[in-house]
Design a protein around this motif. Structure first.
Motif, short mmCIF file in Angstrom:
data_model
loop_
_atom_site.label_atom_id
_atom_site.label_comp_id
_atom_site.label_asym_id
_atom_site.label_seq_id
_atom_site.Cartn_x
_atom_site.Cartn_y
_atom_site.Cartn_z
N HIS A 51 -28.84 45.91 2.52
CA HIS A 51 -28.82 44.61 3.20
C HIS A 51 -28.04 43.55 2.44
O HIS A 51 -27.28 42.79 3.06
CB HIS A 51 -30.26 44.18 3.51
N PRO A 52 -28.15 43.44 1.12
CA PRO A 52 -27.26 42.49 0.43
C PRO A 52 -25.78 42.84 0.58
O PRO A 52 -24.95 41.95 0.78
CB PRO A 52 -27.71 42.60 -1.04
N LEU A 53 -25.47 44.14 0.52
CA LEU A 53 -24.08 44.56 0.67
C LEU A 53 -23.59 44.31 2.09
O LEU A 53 -22.46 43.83 2.30
CB LEU A 53 -23.94 46.04 0.32
N ALA A 54 -24.42 44.63 3.08
CA ALA A 54 -24.04 44.41 4.47
C ALA A 54 -23.84 42.92 4.74
O ALA A 54 -22.90 42.54 5.47
CB ALA A 54 -25.10 44.98 5.41
N SER A 55 -24.67 42.08 4.17
CA SER A 55 -24.52 40.63 4.37
C SER A 55 -23.16 40.14 3.89
O SER A 55 -22.51 39.33 4.55
CB SER A 55 -25.64 39.89 3.63
N ALA A 56 -22.73 40.65 2.73
CA ALA A 56 -21.42 40.25 2.20
C ALA A 56 -20.29 40.69 3.12
O ALA A 56 -19.31 39.95 3.34
CB ALA A 56 -21.22 40.83 0.80
N LEU A 57 -20.41 41.89 3.70
CA LEU A 57 -19.39 42.37 4.62
C LEU A 57 -19.40 41.59 5.93
O LEU A 57 -18.34 41.33 6.52
CB LEU A 57 -19.59 43.86 4.88
#
Length: 413
Positions: A298-304
């Motif tokens: 979820h943190p990585l997806a948010s950045a994308l």
């Protein structure tokens, strides 16, 4: 959600708007944002119908699909897009005030308008669904109290009761209070700084800190204490998921800091958008229980999602991706996306209970069509009968919090 913010970016005067190659004024970014809402809402319906037919196993693993590449599409989660988009829209006014000066609406006005936007439909849906599932009193009264107070996200047992997807609304509501607390503090702190780049750095640093805190929480919970991902209260609460809001706040700071500078051309905007989408798909494909990608999904997806939104909104000329987002059918879905988000699960479960959905995993495609055919009209009715009339109440107060004078006295001649 939230899916749930309807704040619109300010538009410039017609004489100052950039023009398309055909000479017409460029369309407002509001159409793109409605398109994002529509795609996210439809994707949420697909995800939950898929869960209904391909159940999670005892370990909370995504339901199995023979084709891993298809499974990555079906398990594609968009809740982080709702968080990023909501935070971006609602933080813009604070970012402008902090970086370029100006004023913001009083907290009471902001919270009043957010309450008008969220609460009428949510409370009605919770009461209706809870009453149908608890026909005799007292019923599961604790579940009702927790949903009405947005505290069910902290309950390991009841987090997905009554209206399963609305755990995310608990985080949305908490974000509102965080924003009205930190926003004015950031504005006052930045007013003491002379250089604009220093004000930008302070705002960006604050957003980065809010993004890092959930990363640390997740890392400690997973790698130090070995908390399994099925401990929902640990990994679904604000302490783990606030990174999505922090990214949206950072996007607002970035957009205000850049202004009209650095707008992307078609040759760079579309490839960047496609790269962000490919990255999101790769995250879904590579995620497996307890691996690095799964743990920090979820943190990585948010950045994308932030990259995708930036490459969609901060552009010189519209791309094919923008034209897709502003298709009439998609922006129409975006308009009723909150109602669709609220009602699609109860509609699906009622259809299943009534035997109107096909049995077996092979029935998933037909079931999806049936659920959409029932949920979309329900969402349209909900919007016009509940959301729109409730939204009119938001006009009772002006931006300073004073009651509007709808019937001014005629001027004395």
């Amino acid at each position: 959600m939230s899916t749930v913010s309807k704040a619109r970016p300010a538009t410039t005067p017609a004489s100052k708007r950039s023009r398309s190659p055909e000479g017409a004024p460029a369309r407002s970014r509001a159409g793109d944002i409605d398109g994002f809402r529509g795609l996210a809402a439809l994707s949420t319906v697909v995800f939950h119908v898929w869960q209904q037919y391909f159940r999670y196993d005892a370990n909370g693993v995504h339901p199995p699909v023979d084709n891993a590449y298809l499974g990555a599409v079906l398990s594609f989660e968009v809740i982080d897009l709702f968080f990023v988009l909501s935070a971006y829209l609602l933080t813009l006014s604070y970012a402008r005030a902090a970086i370029d000066g100006g004023s913001t609406r009083p907290a009471r006005v902001f919270l009043f308008r957010r309450a008008i936007r969220i609460l009428p439909l949510y409370f009605l849906a919770v009461l209706v669904v809870w009453a149908t599932r608890n026909p005799t009193l007292p019923g599961n009264w604790q579940d009702l109290v927790e949903h009405l107070t947005f505290t069910h996200v902290f309950d390991q047992q009841r987090i997905f009761y009554t209206l399963g997807p609305t755990w995310s609304l608990s985080l949305e509501v908490l974000f509102y209070f965080v924003l009205v607390g930190l926003g004015p503090l950031a504005v006052r702190a930045c007013r003491q700084l002379r250089q604009r780049r220093t004000r930008v750095a302070v705002c960006a640093g604050g957003c980065l800190l809010l993004y890092v805190i959930p990363l640390v929480w997740i890392a400690v919970a997973h790698y130090v204490y070995g908390v399994p991902h099925t401990h929902w209260a640990v990994y679904f609460g604000p302490q783990a998921r606030f990174g999505g809001f922090a990214v949206g706040m950072g996007l607002a700071v970035l957009m205000v800091a850049l202004g009209d500078r650095g707008r992307l051309h078609r040759g760079s905007a579309l490839p960047l958008s496609m790269a962000a989408l490919a990255g999101l798909y790769a995250l879904s494909l590579l995620s497996a229980p307890e691996n690095f990608t799964f743990t920090f999904y979820h943190p990585l997806a948010s950045a994308l999602w932030m990259v995708l939104l930036f490459s969609t909104l901060h552009i010189h000329r519209r791309t094919r991706w923008n034209r897709l987002l502003t298709a009439r059918w998609l922006t129409a879905v975006g308009l009723v996306s909150y109602s669709l988000f609220i009602w699609h699960e109860p509609v699906m479960l009622q259809l299943h209970k009534s035997g109107l959905l096909p049995a077996g995993q092979a029935g998933f495609p037909l079931a999806l069509v049936i659920v959409l055919l029932a949920a979309l009209p329900t969402a349209v009715l909900s919007y016009w009968l509940i959301e729109y009339p409730a939204g009119l109440l938001a006009r009772l107060k002006d931006n300073s919090g004073r009651p509007r004078d709808f019937y001014p006295e005629p001027a004395i001649r």
